[in-house]
Write an enzyme that holds these catalytic residues in place. Structure first.
Site, PDB file in Angstrom:
ATOM      1  N   ASN A 109      18.726  66.770  -7.848  1.00 52.97           N
ATOM      2  CA  ASN A 109      19.891  67.601  -8.210  1.00 52.97           C
ATOM      3  C   ASN A 109      19.557  69.098  -8.188  1.00 52.97           C
ATOM      4  O   ASN A 109      20.379  69.923  -8.569  1.00 52.97           O
ATOM      5  CB  ASN A 109      20.443  67.202  -9.584  1.00 52.97           C
ATOM      6  CG  ASN A 109      19.480  67.515 -10.719  1.00 52.97           C
ATOM      7  OD1 ASN A 109      18.332  67.897 -10.466  1.00 52.97           O
ATOM      8  ND2 ASN A 109      19.923  67.349 -11.954  1.00 52.97           N
ATOM      9  N   GLY A 112      14.177  72.080  -8.656  1.00 55.72           N
ATOM     10  CA  GLY A 112      13.682  71.997  -7.277  1.00 55.72           C
ATOM     11  C   GLY A 112      14.256  73.126  -6.439  1.00 55.72           C
ATOM     12  O   GLY A 112      15.037  73.938  -6.913  1.00 55.72           O
ATOM     13  N   ASP A 126      22.244  63.732  -9.545  1.00 57.95           N
ATOM     14  CA  ASP A 126      21.555  63.706 -10.838  1.00 57.95           C
ATOM     15  C   ASP A 126      21.255  62.248 -11.170  1.00 57.95           C
ATOM     16  O   ASP A 126      22.180  61.468 -11.417  1.00 57.95           O
ATOM     17  CB  ASP A 126      22.480  64.348 -11.897  1.00 57.95           C
ATOM     18  CG  ASP A 126      21.844  64.375 -13.273  1.00 57.95           C
ATOM     19  OD1 ASP A 126      20.859  63.634 -13.501  1.00 57.95           O
ATOM     20  OD2 ASP A 126      22.346  65.124 -14.128  1.00 57.95           O
ATOM     21  N   VAL A 127      19.965  61.874 -11.202  1.00 58.24           N
ATOM     22  CA  VAL A 127      19.616  60.461 -11.407  1.00 58.24           C
ATOM     23  C   VAL A 127      19.856  59.993 -12.849  1.00 58.24           C
ATOM     24  O   VAL A 127      19.712  58.813 -13.140  1.00 58.24           O
ATOM     25  CB  VAL A 127      18.162  60.133 -10.969  1.00 58.24           C
ATOM     26  CG1 VAL A 127      17.971  60.410  -9.493  1.00 58.24           C
ATOM     27  CG2 VAL A 127      17.132  60.865 -11.806  1.00 58.24           C
ATOM     28  N   TYR A 136       9.614  66.358 -23.677  1.00 61.84           N
ATOM     29  CA  TYR A 136       8.914  65.985 -22.444  1.00 61.84           C
ATOM     30  C   TYR A 136       7.932  64.837 -22.719  1.00 61.84           C
ATOM     31  O   TYR A 136       7.970  63.801 -22.063  1.00 61.84           O
ATOM     32  CB  TYR A 136       8.191  67.207 -21.895  1.00 61.84           C
ATOM     33  CG  TYR A 136       7.480  66.981 -20.586  1.00 61.84           C
ATOM     34  CD1 TYR A 136       8.184  66.734 -19.416  1.00 61.84           C
ATOM     35  CD2 TYR A 136       6.085  67.035 -20.512  1.00 61.84           C
ATOM     36  CE1 TYR A 136       7.524  66.530 -18.202  1.00 61.84           C
ATOM     37  CE2 TYR A 136       5.421  66.846 -19.301  1.00 61.84           C
ATOM     38  CZ  TYR A 136       6.141  66.595 -18.153  1.00 61.84           C
ATOM     39  OH  TYR A 136       5.484  66.403 -16.956  1.00 61.84           O
ATOM     40  N   LYS A 154       8.453  60.891 -21.489  1.00 62.88           N
ATOM     41  CA  LYS A 154       7.511  60.232 -20.572  1.00 62.88           C
ATOM     42  C   LYS A 154       6.909  58.983 -21.226  1.00 62.88           C
ATOM     43  O   LYS A 154       6.669  57.983 -20.547  1.00 62.88           O
ATOM     44  CB  LYS A 154       6.416  61.199 -20.142  1.00 62.88           C
ATOM     45  CG  LYS A 154       6.892  62.315 -19.220  1.00 62.88           C
ATOM     46  CD  LYS A 154       7.217  61.828 -17.812  1.00 62.88           C
ATOM     47  CE  LYS A 154       7.525  62.985 -16.873  1.00 62.88           C
ATOM     48  NZ  LYS A 154       7.888  62.533 -15.509  1.00 62.88           N
TER      49      LYS A 154
END
Ligand code: NAD
Ligand code: UDP
Length: 312
Positions: free
Chosen positions: A33, A37, A57-58, A146, A150
């Site tokens: 998305n 990136g 957008d996953v 974060y 994860k």
């Protein structure tokens, strides 16, 4: 030849993964998305027969037409500047996004690959960090969105493996650097190199005695492909086990770039891990993988890239 979905494929690491897969003849569907990136990272791949880009957008439902052999889930902002800016999106992509990618892998009978992180070890009490170490993470601190996303992503991946029989691979990536890092991403290597090239002071946080182990991106991607292709599920550490203080890194960058910059000190961010180094025993034994690019060589290559794209 495999058909591979790469989420986060127009990011720093993801774009090198797409390139390496295409080079060996795989087909790549890059899903991104562009939140952190950059379309420039994959501009040279557009038009390649085996390459497709889907802007998506996953963290929203993910579907890809046709057969899929591998789903590599690298989508996630990863820089401390993003932790402050888009914490909810980071939690979403690590949790809902990972689930969406696992569902795609299950529906297609594909192997699922998760880009996890050395951050699952938090501020480690065991040094160097083997995969068996469970970590020391602040569950609600400024890096928690974060680290915990994860950790949850790893739990989700192994739940899908155990309960639904999905074939999985999990890599724990240690600090990786190289061409296509965002100059403004706030990470230490991009900061130091751009500062050195512009003759600005290098900003060392704290007293600079904290350590990291820096892996050049080509080594990192070679590790990903070895894990993807092999029979070992992981989690497995991929990184360089040369360990440097931030002061040592600053000195290497100044030397390699032949810069006249000085070093300045700034406050250490909260919960900044004091040390980090991968134990690579498993990577050596299970994947016959070792890093090959020294810090000086990698910094030189990265600095050359920054110089060319920023016109410095
Ligand atoms: P990056 O920010 O350059 O790449 C992440 C990519 O994911 C970007 O292209 C971004 O636009 C995309 N993305 C983020 N959220 C998305 C979403 N919801 N839907 C679709 N695309 C989305 O960061 P990177 O350094 O290349 O990191 C890649 C992966 O490797 C991440 O999963 C990161 O956690 C992991 N990792 C990287 C490092 C490192 O040192 N670079 C260390 C540990 C782990
Ligand atoms: N750091 C620094 N100066 C900078 C940016 C970062 O000294 O300009 C330090 C940071 O405090 C940390 C280390 O460098 O101790 C690595 O930071 P980075 O954000 O690159 O990675 P992470 O902390 O996620 O490992």
């Amino acid at each position: 030849m495999a058909r591979v979905v790469v989420t986060g494929g127009s990011g720093f690491v993801g774009s090198h993964v797409c390139e390496a897969l295409l080079e060996r003849g795989d087909e790549v569907i890059c899903v991104d998305n562009l939140v952190t990136g950059n379309a420039d990272n994959i501009a040279h791949l557009i038009g390649h027969d085996g390459f497709d880009f889907i802007r998506h957008d996953v963290s929203h439902q993910l579907w890809v037409k046709g057969p899929v052999d591998r789903v590599m889930h690298l989508a996630s902002p990863a820089s401390p500047v993003d932790f402050e800016r888009i914490p909810i999106e980071i939690l979403d992509v690590g949790s809902i996004g990972t689930r969406n990618c696992l569902e795609l892998a299950e529906a297609k009978g594909a192997r699922f690959f998760l880009a996890s992180t050395s951050e699952v070890y938090g501020d480690p009490l065991v040094h160097p960090q083997p995969e068996t170490y469970w970590g020391n993470v602040n569950p609600n601190g400024p890096r928690s969105m974060y680290d915990e996303a994860k950790r949850f992503a790893e739990a989700l991946t192994f739940a899908w493996h155990r309960a639904r029989g999905v074939d999985v691979r999990v890599v724990r990536i240690f600090n990786t650097y190289g061409p296509r890092m965002r100059p403004e991403d706030g990470r230490v290597v991009s900061n130091f190199i751009t500062q050195a090239l512009q003759g600005q002071p290098l900003t060392v946080y704290g007293d600079g005695s904290q350590t990291r182990s820096f892996c050049y991106v080509d080594d990192q991607v070679r590790g990903h492909l070895a894990l993807l292709d092999g029979e070992h599920t992981g989690p497995i550490n991929i990184g360089n086990d040369g360990e440097f203080t931030m002061l040592e890194l600053a000195e290497v960058v100044i030397k390699v770039t032949n810069s006249a910059s000085e070093i300045t000190f700034a406050p250490l961010p909260a919960d900044d891990p004091t040390r980090r180094r991968p134990d690579l025993t498993e990577a050596n034994a299970k994947l016959s993988w070792k890093p090959t690019v020294s810090l000086e060589e990698g910094v030189a290559r990265t600095a050359a890239w920054f110089q060319s794209v920023l016109g410095l």
